[in-house]
Structure formats: structure tokens, C-alpha cells
Design a protein around this motif. Sequence first.
Motif, PDB file in Angstrom:
ATOM      1  N   LYS A  61       0.862  -1.144   0.124  1.00 41.18           N
ATOM      2  CA  LYS A  61       0.230  -0.204  -0.193  1.00 41.18           C
ATOM      3  C   LYS A  61       1.071   1.223  -0.042  1.00 41.18           C
ATOM      4  O   LYS A  61       1.555   1.545   1.012  1.00 41.18           O
ATOM      5  N   PRO A  62       0.644   2.290  -0.868  1.00 39.55           N
ATOM      6  CA  PRO A  62       1.504   3.329  -0.733  1.00 39.55           C
ATOM      7  C   PRO A  62       0.771   4.418   0.376  1.00 39.55           C
ATOM      8  O   PRO A  62      -0.280   3.986   0.650  1.00 39.55           O
ATOM      9  N   SER A  63       1.769   5.191   0.815  1.00 44.43           N
ATOM     10  CA  SER A  63       1.175   6.014   1.897  1.00 44.43           C
ATOM     11  C   SER A  63       0.104   7.064   1.433  1.00 44.43           C
ATOM     12  O   SER A  63       0.427   7.620   0.148  1.00 44.43           O
TER      13      SER A  63
ATOM     14  N   ALA B 139       1.694  10.173  -0.303  1.00 38.75           N
ATOM     15  CA  ALA B 139       2.242  10.140  -1.720  1.00 38.75           C
ATOM     16  C   ALA B 139       1.008  10.137  -2.558  1.00 38.75           C
ATOM     17  O   ALA B 139       1.335  10.521  -3.768  1.00 38.75           O
ATOM     18  N   GLU B 140      -0.215   9.716  -2.293  1.00 36.97           N
ATOM     19  CA  GLU B 140      -1.296   9.819  -3.234  1.00 36.97           C
ATOM     20  C   GLU B 140      -1.854  11.156  -3.367  1.00 36.97           C
ATOM     21  O   GLU B 140      -2.407  11.587  -4.435  1.00 36.97           O
TER      22      GLU B 140
ATOM     23  N   GLU C   5      -0.057  14.050  -3.340  1.00 34.93           N
ATOM     24  CA  GLU C   5       0.999  15.052  -4.131  1.00 34.93           C
ATOM     25  C   GLU C   5       0.604  14.665  -5.675  1.00 34.93           C
ATOM     26  O   GLU C   5       0.386  13.908  -6.280  1.00 34.93           O
TER      27      GLU C   5
ATOM     28  N   LEU D  70       0.994  14.927  -9.459  1.00 35.95           N
ATOM     29  CA  LEU D  70       2.199  14.478 -10.307  1.00 35.95           C
ATOM     30  C   LEU D  70       2.305  15.402 -11.778  1.00 35.95           C
ATOM     31  O   LEU D  70       1.207  16.020 -12.060  1.00 35.95           O
TER      32      LEU D  70
ATOM     33  N   ALA E 154       3.890  11.801 -15.931  1.00 35.95           N
ATOM     34  CA  ALA E 154       4.489  11.139 -14.960  1.00 35.95           C
ATOM     35  C   ALA E 154       3.404  10.059 -14.239  1.00 35.95           C
ATOM     36  O   ALA E 154       2.243   9.985 -14.677  1.00 35.95           O
ATOM     37  N   TYR E 155       3.914   8.712 -13.776  1.00 37.89           N
ATOM     38  CA  TYR E 155       3.036   7.958 -13.177  1.00 37.89           C
ATOM     39  C   TYR E 155       3.635   7.469 -11.684  1.00 37.89           C
ATOM     40  O   TYR E 155       4.765   7.579 -11.669  1.00 37.89           O
ATOM     41  N   ARG E 156       2.878   6.727 -11.044  1.00 38.01           N
ATOM     42  CA  ARG E 156       3.297   6.380  -9.764  1.00 38.01           C
ATOM     43  C   ARG E 156       3.807   4.970  -9.833  1.00 38.01           C
ATOM     44  O   ARG E 156       3.472   4.178 -10.324  1.00 38.01           O
TER      45      ARG E 156
END
Length: 97
Positions: free
Chosen positions: A81-83, A86-87, A89, A91, A95-97
Amino acid sequence: MTFSGVVQFVLGAVLGIAILGMSGLAAGSYFFNQLSKNPDRPVFPEEKPSTSKDETPAKGQDEQQTPATESNQAGGKPDPKPSPKAEAEPLEPGAYR
């Protein structure tokens, strides 16, 4: 033209074609052998061991790391799971995660 002149011409033509053919086969064999080798395994910066003496961890820093973060830093599986920070912010375009 005499008989020896004809023989010289035929022999020269046959030898010339044979030499060109052999050199072409040798060059082709060399290049095909180079293409059939597997390339070297790439080494990414994350995989390289740090050999610098300047990068020694500060006192007590090793105690703060958990085994999960150590395995992630060593090339293990990433966190599932990303924090949430981070979601949130934005982009840049493209850009991509």
C-alpha cells in the motif's frame, strides 16, 4: 590466348571467389556468434554494495529500522500500500506512480 592463359584466368577466378567466400563466411560466423551470446546481467545502483567508509550509519540508526524496511532496501518486495501522503501529491504531466 593460349591454353596456359585460359588456365591462369580460370584458376585466378576460382581462387578469388573462394577467398571472398571464405572471408565472408568467417565474418558472418564471427558476427552471428557475437549476437548469440547473452548480454551481461545489468547491475542497478540499488544492488551495488556500498564500499565507501563515509556511509557508515549513525549510532542508533540500525536500531530504528525494522526487518520489513531492511528487506525493502535490499531489493525485496515493495510495500503493498502506498502512503496516503504520496497519493495526495500532484504529479507532473506524463508521470506515473
